[in-house]
Scaffold this active site. Sequence first.
Site, PDB file in Angstrom:
ATOM      1  N   GLN A  22      -2.875   2.885   9.686  1.00 41.41           N
ATOM      2  CA  GLN A  22      -1.541   2.981   9.076  1.00 41.41           C
ATOM      3  C   GLN A  22      -0.589   3.844   9.912  1.00 41.41           C
ATOM      4  OE1 GLN A  22      -4.451   3.369   7.495  1.00 41.41           O
ATOM      5  NE2 GLN A  22      -4.374   2.712   5.366  1.00 41.41           N
ATOM      6  N   ARG A  72       0.850  -1.190   0.000  1.00 43.31           N
ATOM      7  CA  ARG A  72       0.000   0.000   0.000  1.00 43.31           C
ATOM      8  C   ARG A  72       0.890   1.246   0.000  1.00 43.31           C
ATOM      9  NH1 ARG A  72       1.660   2.115   3.916  1.00 43.31           N
ATOM     10  NH2 ARG A  72       0.440   3.995   3.539  1.00 43.31           N
ATOM     11  N   GLY A  73       0.202   2.421  -0.147  1.00 43.96           N
ATOM     12  CA  GLY A  73       0.946   3.656  -0.336  1.00 43.96           C
ATOM     13  C   GLY A  73       1.083   3.848  -1.841  1.00 43.96           C
ATOM     14  N   ALA A  74       0.753   5.051  -2.311  1.00 46.02           N
ATOM     15  CA  ALA A  74       0.633   5.249  -3.758  1.00 46.02           C
ATOM     16  C   ALA A  74       1.880   4.814  -4.548  1.00 46.02           C
ATOM     17  CB  ALA A  74       0.290   6.717  -4.025  1.00 46.02           C
ATOM     18  N   ASN A 127      -5.746  12.281  -0.314  1.00 46.93           N
ATOM     19  CA  ASN A 127      -4.896  11.465   0.562  1.00 46.93           C
ATOM     20  C   ASN A 127      -5.815  10.738   1.540  1.00 46.93           C
ATOM     21  OD1 ASN A 127      -2.215  10.607   1.397  1.00 46.93           O
ATOM     22  ND2 ASN A 127      -2.574  11.749   3.278  1.00 46.93           N
ATOM     23  N   LYS A 128      -5.219   9.936   2.379  1.00 49.22           N
ATOM     24  CA  LYS A 128      -5.969   9.090   3.314  1.00 49.22           C
ATOM     25  C   LYS A 128      -7.076   9.856   4.028  1.00 49.22           C
ATOM     26  CE  LYS A 128      -5.817   5.678   3.769  1.00 49.22           C
ATOM     27  NZ  LYS A 128      -6.810   4.796   3.083  1.00 49.22           N
ATOM     28  N   ASP A 141      -2.181  10.686  -2.742  1.00 47.82           N
ATOM     29  CA  ASP A 141      -2.476   9.603  -3.687  1.00 47.82           C
ATOM     30  C   ASP A 141      -2.771  10.110  -5.091  1.00 47.82           C
ATOM     31  OD1 ASP A 141      -3.057   8.413  -0.911  1.00 47.82           O
ATOM     32  OD2 ASP A 141      -2.890   6.708  -2.264  1.00 47.82           O
TER      33      ASP A 141
HETATM   34  O1  MRU Z   1      -4.888   3.294   1.757  1.00 46.40           O
HETATM   35  P1  MRU Z   1      -3.408   3.524   1.783  1.00 46.40           P
HETATM   36  O2  MRU Z   1      -2.765   3.063   3.038  1.00 46.40           O
HETATM   37  O3  MRU Z   1      -2.744   2.981   0.538  1.00 46.40           O
HETATM   38  O4  MRU Z   1      -3.277   5.112   1.745  1.00 46.40           O
HETATM   39  C1  MRU Z   1      -1.987   5.652   1.647  1.00 46.40           C
HETATM   40  C2  MRU Z   1      -1.925   7.099   1.836  1.00 46.40           C
HETATM   41  O5  MRU Z   1      -2.916   7.775   1.983  1.00 46.40           O
HETATM   42  C3  MRU Z   1      -0.553   7.711   1.757  1.00 46.40           C
HETATM   43  O6  MRU Z   1      -0.499   8.896   2.508  1.00 46.40           O
HETATM   44  C4  MRU Z   1      -0.228   8.040   0.296  1.00 46.40           C
HETATM   45  O7  MRU Z   1      -0.389   6.937  -0.519  1.00 46.40           O
HETATM   46  C5  MRU Z   1       1.146   8.574   0.136  1.00 46.40           C
HETATM   47  S1  MRU Z   1       2.396   7.355   0.355  1.00 46.40           S
HETATM   48  C6  MRU Z   1       3.868   8.099  -0.003  1.00 46.40           C
END
Ligand code: MRU
Length: 357
Positions: free
Chosen positions: A207, A57-59, A258-259, A248
Amino acid sequence: MMEADYKSKSLCENVRLSENRDSVFIIDQTLLPYKEVYSELKSLEDFYEAIYMLRVRGAPAIGICAGYALAVLASKISCSNPDEFFSKLRSIKERLNSSRPTAVNLSKALDRVENAALSRSGQGIDAIIDAMFRESISIQAEDVEMCRRISEYGLTLVKSGDGILTHCNAGPLATSRYGTGLGPLFLGKERGYNFHVYADETRPLLQGARLTAYELNRAGIDVTVICDNMASIVMHQGKIDACFAGCDRVAANGDTANKIGTSGVAILAKHYGIPFYVFCPSSTIDFSCASGKDIVIEERSGEEIGSLFFKEKTVPDGVKCYNPAFDVTDNGLITAIVTEKGICRAPYDVSLGLLFG
Ligand code: MRU
């Protein structure tokens, strides 16, 4: 699955192409912080499930994994002619692309690896596969470099001793090395800075509590986890000098997905006069979205709210849960967007356009 000696491994190995290039290893982020386990992904459904379930996970990490996935799965296509190959490749790509909708890194990485294949379409399958692996490896290598540059720029925005509020996880686990939103904190630590980080736990998938706290703690950075609804009081108490968030998808006007919960932090930061910084590699900018209204917000199962991390259910049977996984922070709430090419300030359509247009 295999137990990992994760502490001895480089953090950039959270997503790793296997040596014989027929699979990808990921550290399973759903099991952190107490179980450090690598999973080996081989089939289309392995990759889809790992991305959908947030094992990876994480973009940026999603993009890196998907890029490798397309190359690995392409190398296993059986076909009798190039048309059949490209048709099967397209359907694999579509399935991977449907795993999560909000992070643009996913579709961008898949497009890059598919385009690498198309650029060699007349040269035989071996040349096509080779080009796909090269492109997917470049995506990861570029991410390492982008994160390093973002960390350098980000570090200029703070000073040793500062209190930093984070939301979700934008560290090495979400990228390759350093991370974006956490990158300046790791770089600062290497250079002797002393930060006090308040990590929002980030309901419902935690997270912040599970991953950000894990990464910062193992690097020896002072970190305190708070529930999401405590952000206001720590700001009010003067504990926070800056807020750091990843993203994201960033629209052309700087609106940022973002999240879930990020926009609330930004609203609070504006109220208290605290700078709110977004850390954004170019792989996360989507100029085809004019504003945040064009960004698709993922909606996930309500079970993540009412039962996933609890011994007993917390929501009465028959009661609905609404679980949007992201929100959009209005560009007017963002003090600056930190990219690998520099720090952008409002108006973002101009500053982002100048650097990346
Ligand atoms: O649902 P997730 O855990 O994939 O969400 C991730 C986020 O919101 C992060 O802040 C984002 O992807 C940036 S990671 C460098």
